[in-house]
Design an enzyme around this catalytic site. Sequence first.
Site, PDB file in Angstrom:
ATOM      1  N   ASP A  31      -3.658  90.603  18.503  1.00  0.00           N
ATOM      2  CA  ASP A  31      -4.217  89.615  17.095  1.00  0.00           C
ATOM      3  C   ASP A  31      -5.193  90.070  16.817  1.00  0.00           C
ATOM      4  OD1 ASP A  31      -4.997  87.421  15.496  1.00  0.00           O
ATOM      5  OD2 ASP A  31      -3.612  86.189  16.661  1.00  0.00           O
ATOM      6  N   ASN A  35      -6.944  85.196  11.136  1.00  0.00           N
ATOM      7  CA  ASN A  35      -6.837  83.816  10.883  1.00  0.00           C
ATOM      8  C   ASN A  35      -7.108  83.240  12.153  1.00  0.00           C
ATOM      9  OD1 ASN A  35      -6.660  81.295   9.389  1.00  0.00           O
ATOM     10  ND2 ASN A  35      -4.458  81.110   9.973  1.00  0.00           N
ATOM     11  N   SER A  36      -7.743  83.612  13.180  1.00  0.00           N
ATOM     12  CA  SER A  36      -8.267  82.911  14.557  1.00  0.00           C
ATOM     13  C   SER A  36      -9.608  83.478  14.959  1.00  0.00           C
ATOM     14  CB  SER A  36      -7.107  83.117  15.465  1.00  0.00           C
ATOM     15  OG  SER A  36      -6.770  84.864  15.360  1.00  0.00           O
ATOM     16  N   SER A 124      10.992  79.553   9.770  1.00  0.00           N
ATOM     17  CA  SER A 124      10.239  78.094   9.433  1.00  0.00           C
ATOM     18  C   SER A 124      11.511  77.389   8.579  1.00  0.00           C
ATOM     19  CB  SER A 124       9.421  78.659   8.240  1.00  0.00           C
ATOM     20  OG  SER A 124       9.039  77.438   7.550  1.00  0.00           O
ATOM     21  N   TYR A 149       5.432  83.276   0.554  1.00  0.00           N
ATOM     22  CA  TYR A 149       5.404  83.133   1.946  1.00  0.00           C
ATOM     23  C   TYR A 149       6.717  82.756   2.512  1.00  0.00           C
ATOM     24  CZ  TYR A 149       5.125  80.664   6.433  1.00  0.00           C
ATOM     25  OH  TYR A 149       5.438  80.323   7.794  1.00  0.00           O
ATOM     26  N   LYS A 153       9.983  84.709   4.991  1.00  0.00           N
ATOM     27  CA  LYS A 153      10.645  84.106   6.308  1.00  0.00           C
ATOM     28  C   LYS A 153      12.155  84.379   6.056  1.00  0.00           C
ATOM     29  CE  LYS A 153       6.950  83.161   8.540  1.00  0.00           C
ATOM     30  NZ  LYS A 153       6.631  83.888   9.796  1.00  0.00           N
ATOM     31  N   LEU A 200      -1.481  68.887   6.524  1.00  0.00           N
ATOM     32  CA  LEU A 200      -1.933  67.744   6.643  1.00  0.00           C
ATOM     33  C   LEU A 200      -2.977  67.509   7.705  1.00  0.00           C
ATOM     34  CD1 LEU A 200      -1.671  64.878   5.654  1.00  0.00           C
ATOM     35  CD2 LEU A 200       0.559  64.789   7.073  1.00  0.00           C
ATOM     36  N   VAL A 217      -3.497  61.862  -0.394  1.00  0.00           N
ATOM     37  CA  VAL A 217      -2.127  61.988  -0.253  1.00  0.00           C
ATOM     38  C   VAL A 217      -1.409  62.340  -1.466  1.00  0.00           C
ATOM     39  CG1 VAL A 217      -0.199  60.473   0.135  1.00  0.00           C
ATOM     40  CG2 VAL A 217      -2.297  60.088   1.721  1.00  0.00           C
ATOM     41  N   PHE A 218      -0.715  63.526  -1.449  1.00  0.00           N
ATOM     42  CA  PHE A 218       0.055  64.288  -2.411  1.00  0.00           C
ATOM     43  C   PHE A 218       1.151  63.351  -3.037  1.00  0.00           C
ATOM     44  CE2 PHE A 218      -2.134  68.245  -0.487  1.00  0.00           C
ATOM     45  CZ  PHE A 218      -3.381  67.935  -1.274  1.00  0.00           C
TER      46      PHE A 218
HETATM   47  P1  NAD Z   1      -1.874  81.079  12.743  1.00  0.00           P
HETATM   48  O1  NAD Z   1      -2.381  81.707  11.406  1.00  0.00           O
HETATM   49  O2  NAD Z   1      -2.581  80.014  13.727  1.00  0.00           O
HETATM   50  O3  NAD Z   1      -1.449  82.355  13.585  1.00  0.00           O
HETATM   51  C1  NAD Z   1      -1.036  83.556  13.436  1.00  0.00           C
HETATM   52  C2  NAD Z   1      -1.859  84.629  13.988  1.00  0.00           C
HETATM   53  O4  NAD Z   1      -1.573  85.768  13.675  1.00  0.00           O
HETATM   54  C3  NAD Z   1      -3.383  84.395  13.798  1.00  0.00           C
HETATM   55  O5  NAD Z   1      -4.051  84.272  14.871  1.00  0.00           O
HETATM   56  C4  NAD Z   1      -3.604  85.857  12.961  1.00  0.00           C
HETATM   57  O6  NAD Z   1      -5.144  86.210  13.115  1.00  0.00           O
HETATM   58  C5  NAD Z   1      -2.611  86.541  13.499  1.00  0.00           C
HETATM   59  N1  NAD Z   1      -1.940  87.866  12.765  1.00  0.00           N
HETATM   60  C6  NAD Z   1      -1.888  87.643  11.225  1.00  0.00           C
HETATM   61  N2  NAD Z   1      -1.520  88.985  10.938  1.00  0.00           N
HETATM   62  C7  NAD Z   1      -1.749  89.910  11.858  1.00  0.00           C
HETATM   63  C8  NAD Z   1      -1.526  91.261  11.928  1.00  0.00           C
HETATM   64  N3  NAD Z   1      -0.958  91.979  11.052  1.00  0.00           N
HETATM   65  N4  NAD Z   1      -1.802  91.829  13.245  1.00  0.00           N
HETATM   66  C9  NAD Z   1      -2.335  91.047  14.254  1.00  0.00           C
HETATM   67  N5  NAD Z   1      -2.382  89.721  14.136  1.00  0.00           N
HETATM   68  C10 NAD Z   1      -2.165  89.032  12.831  1.00  0.00           C
HETATM   69  O7  NAD Z   1      -0.564  80.569  12.325  1.00  0.00           O
HETATM   70  P2  NAD Z   1       0.537  79.510  13.249  1.00  0.00           P
HETATM   71  O8  NAD Z   1       0.496  78.049  12.698  1.00  0.00           O
HETATM   72  O9  NAD Z   1       0.234  79.829  14.832  1.00  0.00           O
HETATM   73  O10 NAD Z   1       1.973  80.336  12.802  1.00  0.00           O
HETATM   74  C11 NAD Z   1       2.539  81.261  13.777  1.00  0.00           C
HETATM   75  C12 NAD Z   1       3.958  81.703  13.195  1.00  0.00           C
HETATM   76  O11 NAD Z   1       4.652  80.634  12.876  1.00  0.00           O
HETATM   77  C13 NAD Z   1       3.684  82.441  11.701  1.00  0.00           C
HETATM   78  O12 NAD Z   1       4.551  83.480  11.554  1.00  0.00           O
HETATM   79  C14 NAD Z   1       3.911  81.269  10.634  1.00  0.00           C
HETATM   80  O13 NAD Z   1       4.453  81.711   9.812  1.00  0.00           O
HETATM   81  C15 NAD Z   1       4.873  80.525  11.536  1.00  0.00           C
HETATM   82  N6  NAD Z   1       5.342  79.124  11.093  1.00  0.00           N
HETATM   83  C16 NAD Z   1       4.098  78.369  11.194  1.00  0.00           C
HETATM   84  C17 NAD Z   1       4.340  77.080  11.014  1.00  0.00           C
HETATM   85  C18 NAD Z   1       3.210  75.831  10.863  1.00  0.00           C
HETATM   86  O14 NAD Z   1       3.336  75.129  10.155  1.00  0.00           O
HETATM   87  N7  NAD Z   1       1.936  76.477  11.660  1.00  0.00           N
HETATM   88  C19 NAD Z   1       5.373  76.540  10.374  1.00  0.00           C
HETATM   89  C20 NAD Z   1       6.633  77.436  10.487  1.00  0.00           C
HETATM   90  C21 NAD Z   1       6.503  78.784  10.779  1.00  0.00           C
HETATM   91  C1  WQD Z   2       2.807  68.005   4.807  1.00  0.00           C
HETATM   92  C2  WQD Z   2       2.611  67.026   4.213  1.00  0.00           C
HETATM   93  C3  WQD Z   2       2.051  67.177   1.981  1.00  0.00           C
HETATM   94  C4  WQD Z   2      -2.224  67.943   2.679  1.00  0.00           C
HETATM   95  C5  WQD Z   2       4.228  73.838   4.961  1.00  0.00           C
HETATM   96  C6  WQD Z   2       4.829  75.114   4.598  1.00  0.00           C
HETATM   97  C7  WQD Z   2       6.070  75.171   5.473  1.00  0.00           C
HETATM   98  C8  WQD Z   2       5.688  75.187   6.883  1.00  0.00           C
HETATM   99  C9  WQD Z   2       4.918  73.868   7.405  1.00  0.00           C
HETATM  100  C10 WQD Z   2       5.141  77.452   7.827  1.00  0.00           C
HETATM  101  C11 WQD Z   2       3.370  67.221   2.795  1.00  0.00           C
HETATM  102  C12 WQD Z   2       1.250  66.138   2.702  1.00  0.00           C
HETATM  103  C13 WQD Z   2      -0.944  67.611   3.021  1.00  0.00           C
HETATM  104  C14 WQD Z   2      -3.021  66.896   2.454  1.00  0.00           C
HETATM  105  C15 WQD Z   2      -1.087  65.776   1.783  1.00  0.00           C
HETATM  106  N1  WQD Z   2       4.968  76.506   7.236  1.00  0.00           N
HETATM  107  N2  WQD Z   2      -0.453  66.610   2.422  1.00  0.00           N
HETATM  108  N3  WQD Z   2      -2.570  65.914   1.795  1.00  0.00           N
HETATM  109  O1  WQD Z   2       4.064  71.311   2.999  1.00  0.00           O
HETATM  110  O2  WQD Z   2       5.462  70.369   5.011  1.00  0.00           O
HETATM  111  O3  WQD Z   2       4.753  72.571   4.879  1.00  0.00           O
HETATM  112  O4  WQD Z   2       3.624  73.974   6.523  1.00  0.00           O
HETATM  113  O5  WQD Z   2       6.277  77.959   7.468  1.00  0.00           O
HETATM  114  O6  WQD Z   2       6.617  76.570   4.944  1.00  0.00           O
HETATM  115  O7  WQD Z   2       5.199  74.939   3.273  1.00  0.00           O
HETATM  116  O8  WQD Z   2       3.193  71.105   5.389  1.00  0.00           O
HETATM  117  O9  WQD Z   2       0.971  70.089   6.326  1.00  0.00           O
HETATM  118  O10 WQD Z   2       1.008  71.298   4.196  1.00  0.00           O
HETATM  119  O11 WQD Z   2       1.879  69.049   4.309  1.00  0.00           O
HETATM  120  O12 WQD Z   2      -0.703  64.719   1.365  1.00  0.00           O
HETATM  121  O13 WQD Z   2      -4.180  67.100   2.162  1.00  0.00           O
HETATM  122  O14 WQD Z   2       1.509  66.584   3.952  1.00  0.00           O
HETATM  123  O15 WQD Z   2       2.160  66.917   0.565  1.00  0.00           O
HETATM  124  O16 WQD Z   2       4.074  66.291   2.212  1.00  0.00           O
HETATM  125  P1  WQD Z   2       4.375  71.429   4.651  1.00  0.00           P
HETATM  126  P2  WQD Z   2       1.695  70.516   5.138  1.00  0.00           P
END
Ligand code: NAD
Ligand code: WQD
Length: 339
Positions: A31, A35-36, A124, A149, A153, A200, A217-218
């Site tokens: 890592d 973002n951590s 995602s 973004y 994916k 959220l 709340v959006f």
């Molecule tokens: P996160 O940001 O907490 O974790 C991603 C980690 O990758 C971070 O620790 C960051 O420092 C590291 N990172 C980013 N670019 C890097 C690089 N080039 N080299 C090494 N480390 C790097 O995010 P998360 O919520 O844990 O998400 C993990 C994965 O899941 C991502 O690919 C994200 O797109 C996907 N995802 C997340 C969600 C969500 O809502 N959290 C939903 C769907 C998909």
């Molecule tokens: C959830 C709901 C907002 C914040 C995103 C990415 C998606 C996936 C998951 C990675 C929505 C509402 C939020 C706030 C609110 N990520 N909200 N007030 O938008 O479903 O998805 O994360 O792949 O690609 O688009 O997640 O947590 O942002 O929002 O009302 O302050 O909460 O409108 O309906 P979302 P979220």
Amino acid sequence: MNVLVTGGAGFIGSHTVVELVNAGFSPVIIDDLSNSSITVLTGLKNILGFDVPFYQADCNDFSTVESIVKKHDIQGIIHFAAFKAVGESVQKPIKYYKNNIGSLLNILEVMQATSVQNLVFSSSCTVYGEPDLIPVSEETPKKKTESPYGNTKAIAEDILEDVIKSGENMNIISLRYFNPIGAHDSAEIGELPNGVPSNLIPFVTQTAIGKRPKLVVFGNDYDTVDGSNVRDFIHVVDLAKAHVAALDLLKTKNGTFYDVFNIGTGKGNSVLEVIQTFEKVNGLKLNYEIGPRRAGDVEKIYGNVEKASKILNWKTEKTLEESLKDAWAWELKLKNNNN
Ligand code: NAD
Ligand code: WQD
């Protein structure tokens, strides 16, 4: 089996590291901490009782990743590392395409060079865009999303499919996550976004603890149960376990295998239902108000998760109530750590 976990210090990655160890795998984390926080490693040690091998490195760096793969005799990779802020990706598309697509290509090249066969990729539900029908299944057509973004994916999935079509000796699974929330029940690890959260639940917990004055709340004029958006909120530990199930399946394959799975609860909850449940299970009142819609929000989405249940033999175990209790316990722990 030694498993490289890119982005293993992040939200989903760190919880997956714990479940990998629980299932007998040996994880190694890369890592760059973009973002951590390094403190995640302390949380992991407190849960597991030992230090997970960790490298602060960029997944785009071929020689570093290759040397780590060789040094640890890696047999599988889970590629979480990516940037994930939807709004930022609209402002900085090059940053997102470069990291999210570039790091995946680099990982694939390292796999070719080192003959690592197995890859689990973080996709995602964003690939479905605004679906015509819910729940969405893996057969639901992908739709172009409004965000770079989301496009990263969808493009990444196409790349992986093409790689396998070409006859590459690899086994690859893309997991399409819905909305992961919650934290480990020890409260040692959780969601720790840098800066103002866009998701959220961290916004909810940070408002409840007083870090933010109020939650907006959006929108409450959508065509849903109460007018707010509907999402499939999945406990991050359940999501983490899906990666173990995916690796278990990949281990049985002999190359040129690709598949994709929805990973969610199969149920939708509205944003207002989440707020009410959060208040109820944690015995508090949240300061929130209804605001305008957020650009780009999908009205309602949740997943059909039959395929993961049948083929990965996986399903969720935790409830929305547990997720919201665990998220709150984590926020309280962060507060205590900072005092
Ligand atoms: P996160 O940001 O907490 O974790 C991603 C980690 O990758 C971070 O620790 C960051 O420092 C590291 N990172 C980013 N670019 C890097 C690089 N080039 N080299 C090494 N480390 C790097 O995010 P998360 O919520 O844990 O998400 C993990 C994965 O899941 C991502 O690919 C994200 O797109 C996907 N995802 C997340 C969600 C969500 O809502 N959290 C939903 C769907 C998909
Ligand atoms: C959830 C709901 C907002 C914040 C995103 C990415 C998606 C996936 C998951 C990675 C929505 C509402 C939020 C706030 C609110 N990520 N909200 N007030 O938008 O479903 O998805 O994360 O792949 O690609 O688009 O997640 O947590 O942002 O929002 O009302 O302050 O909460 O409108 O309906 P979302 P979220």
